[in-house]
Design a protein around this motif. Structure first.
Motif, PDB file in Angstrom:
ATOM      1  N   ARG A 229       0.769  -1.082   0.224  1.00  0.00           N
ATOM      2  CA  ARG A 229       0.435  -0.285   0.077  1.00  0.00           C
ATOM      3  C   ARG A 229       0.788   1.546  -0.460  1.00  0.00           C
ATOM      4  O   ARG A 229       2.393   1.400   1.109  1.00  0.00           O
ATOM      5  CB  ARG A 229      -0.757   0.312   1.288  1.00  0.00           C
ATOM      6  N   TRP A 230       0.699   2.341  -0.792  1.00  0.00           N
ATOM      7  CA  TRP A 230       1.379   3.399  -0.972  1.00  0.00           C
ATOM      8  C   TRP A 230       0.401   4.470  -1.750  1.00  0.00           C
ATOM      9  O   TRP A 230      -0.718   4.483  -1.668  1.00  0.00           O
ATOM     10  CB  TRP A 230       2.551   3.124  -2.118  1.00  0.00           C
ATOM     11  N   THR A 231       0.707   5.594  -1.490  1.00  0.00           N
ATOM     12  CA  THR A 231      -0.032   6.966  -1.930  1.00  0.00           C
ATOM     13  C   THR A 231       1.298   7.304  -3.466  1.00  0.00           C
ATOM     14  O   THR A 231       1.664   7.600  -2.930  1.00  0.00           O
ATOM     15  CB  THR A 231       0.253   7.787  -1.425  1.00  0.00           C
ATOM     16  N   SER A 264      -7.128  -1.362  -4.676  1.00  0.00           N
ATOM     17  CA  SER A 264      -7.639   0.015  -5.281  1.00  0.00           C
ATOM     18  C   SER A 264      -7.131   0.932  -5.465  1.00  0.00           C
ATOM     19  O   SER A 264      -5.482   0.609  -5.528  1.00  0.00           O
ATOM     20  CB  SER A 264      -8.217   1.059  -3.481  1.00  0.00           C
ATOM     21  N   ASN A 265      -7.452   1.273  -6.987  1.00  0.00           N
ATOM     22  CA  ASN A 265      -6.655   2.038  -8.024  1.00  0.00           C
ATOM     23  C   ASN A 265      -5.222   1.549  -8.040  1.00  0.00           C
ATOM     24  O   ASN A 265      -4.751   1.694  -8.484  1.00  0.00           O
ATOM     25  CB  ASN A 265      -5.976   3.366  -6.873  1.00  0.00           C
ATOM     26  N   SER A 285      -0.631   1.466 -10.457  1.00  0.00           N
ATOM     27  CA  SER A 285      -1.478   2.500 -10.181  1.00  0.00           C
ATOM     28  C   SER A 285      -2.478   3.341 -11.537  1.00  0.00           C
ATOM     29  O   SER A 285      -1.881   3.645 -12.309  1.00  0.00           O
ATOM     30  CB  SER A 285      -0.876   3.506  -8.741  1.00  0.00           C
ATOM     31  N   ALA A 289      -3.957   8.143  -5.835  1.00  0.00           N
ATOM     32  CA  ALA A 289      -4.422   8.565  -4.848  1.00  0.00           C
ATOM     33  C   ALA A 289      -3.530   7.408  -4.073  1.00  0.00           C
ATOM     34  O   ALA A 289      -2.847   6.487  -4.769  1.00  0.00           O
ATOM     35  CB  ALA A 289      -5.671   7.895  -5.708  1.00  0.00           C
ATOM     36  N   ASP A 290      -4.486   6.996  -2.922  1.00  0.00           N
ATOM     37  CA  ASP A 290      -4.263   6.120  -2.086  1.00  0.00           C
ATOM     38  C   ASP A 290      -4.340   4.467  -3.207  1.00  0.00           C
ATOM     39  O   ASP A 290      -5.590   4.105  -3.552  1.00  0.00           O
ATOM     40  CB  ASP A 290      -5.349   5.708  -0.933  1.00  0.00           C
ATOM     41  N   THR A 291      -3.145   4.085  -2.880  1.00  0.00           N
ATOM     42  CA  THR A 291      -3.073   2.696  -4.147  1.00  0.00           C
ATOM     43  C   THR A 291      -2.729   1.218  -3.078  1.00  0.00           C
ATOM     44  O   THR A 291      -2.304   1.226  -2.519  1.00  0.00           O
ATOM     45  CB  THR A 291      -1.836   2.547  -5.345  1.00  0.00           C
ATOM     46  N   TYR A 292      -3.431  -0.142  -3.096  1.00  0.00           N
ATOM     47  CA  TYR A 292      -3.134  -1.075  -2.446  1.00  0.00           C
ATOM     48  C   TYR A 292      -3.326  -2.576  -2.917  1.00  0.00           C
ATOM     49  O   TYR A 292      -4.467  -1.976  -3.862  1.00  0.00           O
ATOM     50  CB  TYR A 292      -3.888  -0.669  -0.619  1.00  0.00           C
TER      51      TYR A 292
END
Length: 304
Positions: A229-231, A264-265, A285, A289-292
């Motif tokens: 998970r990262w932005t 997500s994303n 991604s 956005a927030d990506t995980y």
């Protein structure tokens, strides 16, 4: 000679508490492969150098046998012969297409396979094959030397062992002459099946129980869960995740996504590099956005 017999008596007393070896003990050797002696004199010990088996007289008059070539680790060439490892988590009635795997290291023959299974209190598993055949390919590196090998098992299924053109099925145990360094197949038809063992020589010894059976299976198959998970600040940014294999795999594995976890994303997840020791995954991604990706389940297979 006295010291040799004393050492043998101590070693064999650990192998078999019912050993009869005392005054007047008789130690013999044989260089010819063959069946176990039907009887021995009280205190008699025979070492068969060809089969690498030691025969000894028990106190009740029966003949005991103990392997001499690493019996605690390497005698049985079959992996998961007690069917205790089931990483694919098959359940109920298992129906396999040709070449598909069920319990670790065991796959369906050319006609597919159907079986059920039950587990004993000690963990041993008995299969009941109701259609088709089930086989294991023993890789060439496990057939260290050529010569006679003995295939044994418990159950009503008939089996065969071959390195090329398969022969007829037969009730066990059966003996086959194998060449060193060649993939070898053991295969079974319908009936019950458990405690499969292929060992050098012509003598059946007790089923070999090993504490590292899971690791042996891991050389051929591993499941890994991928989480990251990262932005992300823009589309098509990526994060790499490095996964170390539990044990080195037999060969460079083939990765397969079994089930995507929570995402997500994410525009995609791929394997960008892998070898016998580790794999590297890349998560891309879709936007900033927030990506995980949480809990992606990947299968790595190095089956022959």
């Amino acid at each position: 000679m006295t010291r040799i017999l004393a050492a043998l008596a101590l070693a064999l007393s650990l192998l078999a508490p019912s050993l009869a070896l005392g005054q007047g003990a008789d130690l013999g050797t044989s260089a010819t492969s063959g069946a176990a002696p039907s009887s021995l004199r009280p205190g008699q010990v025979v070492v068969n150098r060809a089969d690498r088996v030691l025969y000894y007289s028990r106190s009740d008059g029966t003949v005991g046998a103990a392997p001499l070539d690493g019996g605690a680790s390497f005698r049985n060439r079959v992996t998961n012969g007690a069917f205790t490892i089931n990483q694919r988590a098959v359940t109920g009635t298992v129906t396999l297409a040709a070449g598909a795997y069920g319990h670790d290291r065991w796959k369906a023959g050319t006609g597919g396979a159907t079986y059920t299974f039950s587990t004993a209190a000690n963990g041993d598993v008995t299969l009941t094959i109701t259609a088709g055949t089930l086989l294991q390919i023993i890789t060439a590196d496990m057939v260290h030397a050529g010569g006679s090998y003995r295939l044994s098992w418990s159950g009503t299924a008939q089996g065969r062992v071959h390195q090329g053109t398969p022969g007829a099925y037969a009730a066990g145990p059966i003996t086959a002459t194998l060449s060193a360094g060649i993939n070898t197949t053991v295969e079974f038809g319908t009936g019950t099946l458990s405690l499969v063992q292929l060992e050098p020589g012509t003598v059946v010894t007790a089923f070999e129980r090993r504490g590292d059976e899971q690791q042996r299976c891991d050389r051929f198959l591993q499941f890994h869960s991928l989480t990251a998970r990262w932005t992300s600040f823009a589309a098509s940014q990526s994060m790499e995740v490095h996964v170390t294999h539990r044990v080195p795999m037999r060969a460079i594995p083939t990765p397969t996504l079994v089930a995507a976890g929570g995402r997500s994303n994410v525009s995609g997840v791929s394997v960008i590099a892998f070898d016998q020791y580790s794999s590297r995954f890349q998560i891309n991604s879709s936007s900033g956005a927030d990506t995980y990706a949480i809990g992606d389940k990947w299968l790595l297979s190095a089956e022959p």
